[in-house]
Scaffold this active site. Sequence first.
Site, short mmCIF file in Angstrom:
data_model
loop_
_atom_site.label_atom_id
_atom_site.label_comp_id
_atom_site.label_asym_id
_atom_site.label_seq_id
_atom_site.Cartn_x
_atom_site.Cartn_y
_atom_site.Cartn_z
CD GLU A 108 -2.78 -1.21 2.48
OE1 GLU A 108 -3.88 -1.76 2.39
OE2 GLU A 108 -2.34 -0.76 3.55
CB CYS A 125 3.05 7.48 3.06
SG CYS A 125 3.57 6.26 4.25
CB CYS A 132 7.58 -4.88 8.77
SG CYS A 132 8.95 -3.96 9.51
CB CYS A 136 7.02 -1.87 16.12
SG CYS A 136 8.65 -1.39 15.53
CB CYS A 139 3.53 -1.28 13.94
SG CYS A 139 3.54 -1.10 12.15
CB CYS A 353 0.92 6.67 11.60
SG CYS A 353 1.50 8.15 10.86
#
Length: 395
Positions: A108, A125, A132, A136, A139, A353
């Site tokens: 995305e 962005c 990933c 974290c 997230c 975010c």
Amino acid sequence: MYPSAAVTAAAAITDPAPGRDMRSLLPDELAKWIAATGAPGYRGEQIFRWLHSRGIQTVDEMTNVPPTLRAALEREHPLVPLTQAALQTARDGTRKLGFRTHDGRNIESVLIPDDDPARNKLTLCISSQVGCAIDCQFCATATLGFGRNLTAGEIVAQVYRATTLAERRPTNLVFMGMGEPLHNFDNVARALTLLEHQWGAAFSPRRLTVSTAGLVPGIEKLGALTPNPNLAISLNATTDDVRTRIMPINKKWPIAALLDAARRYPLSHGRRVTFEYVLLAGVNDADADADRLPRLLKGIPSKINLIPWNPFQGPQFERPSAERIRTFQERLRAADMAVYIRTPRGDDIDAACGQLAARELVSIKTGTPEGSPSPPATGVVGQSPPAPHAIDTQR
Ligand code: SAH
């Protein structure tokens, strides 16, 4: 645990066509290939311009390049497609673009217009990985696990597709989508070179920002690039205890080592390191945190972006109250820090975010898919994670 996280290690593939995809080629690599075919040198510039300035999607669009040369190039360096598979528009004008890679992964990008139209700023962005590996805790992308690195061509293709959609080039690019850019250093560095090239999109490095969870050797390598982009660091805590709890990568590179690297990052005149700080109620939003932060950042030309946590299904975090957020900011201001609150953009379409989780390309609960050339994915491509972004409207 999400099923996708379990499959990622086995499913992880690296570059599907290492160093071969046409959009990843640097001008000198293209020139070398052209020279080897015996075609005139100016063809290299022509082809590069088609790919990176016009953002074409098929070689047939290179109308001034002989068909035999196009076909030969395509045979050796395929133009790997990045298919736009979804588009959602938020109430605030933010648009989330869902892409499918040639091997069926989802990624995305998010187009964010400035909340003040007079500034005419348009931030894009972009993602650097499918999923990933950093984990974290707060997230959404982390819940997807690691899929694979994106090639440089796949990274820049997001920019060209968004440019076509927006009918203008974004003014700023931030590597704050899915993935940890410094875990995919070579492809990200190559993408930066492509994006900065005068024959292509010609971005000034001052308009490019790479955001990292804190990979110290990667920060050093990024700083050594000429030119180097802006650096953003997701700090998110003021003690190693808390940071390790929410960002396990802190075990490897604790706060002191990370801030040392930030201190050494080469900054030309007027540039600053951005520190992102996701505010999690009761975890990192105490007055004591606000008081420690300026001491930690002493000597680093910096600016702080406070990002109130954006919720998604899963973790047990909460966004602090508006009053707590304001107080936190005020304490930092009182210590003379440049500090901004990043209001969530596009949160009604899960584009804010930390909410990017391209497990499915079109959310069925909110948002309006529009203009999708192909039907929404139905969960077949579940390996990709979501990407978070923090948008700096000050730059
Ligand atoms: N891996 C890179 C870039 C992607 S994260 C990095 O860590 O910087 C982009 C930003 O979004 C980071 O600052 C991250 O801390 C933040 N973020 C992640 N999840 C979030 C969430 N749920 N709410 C708010 N911000 C989040």
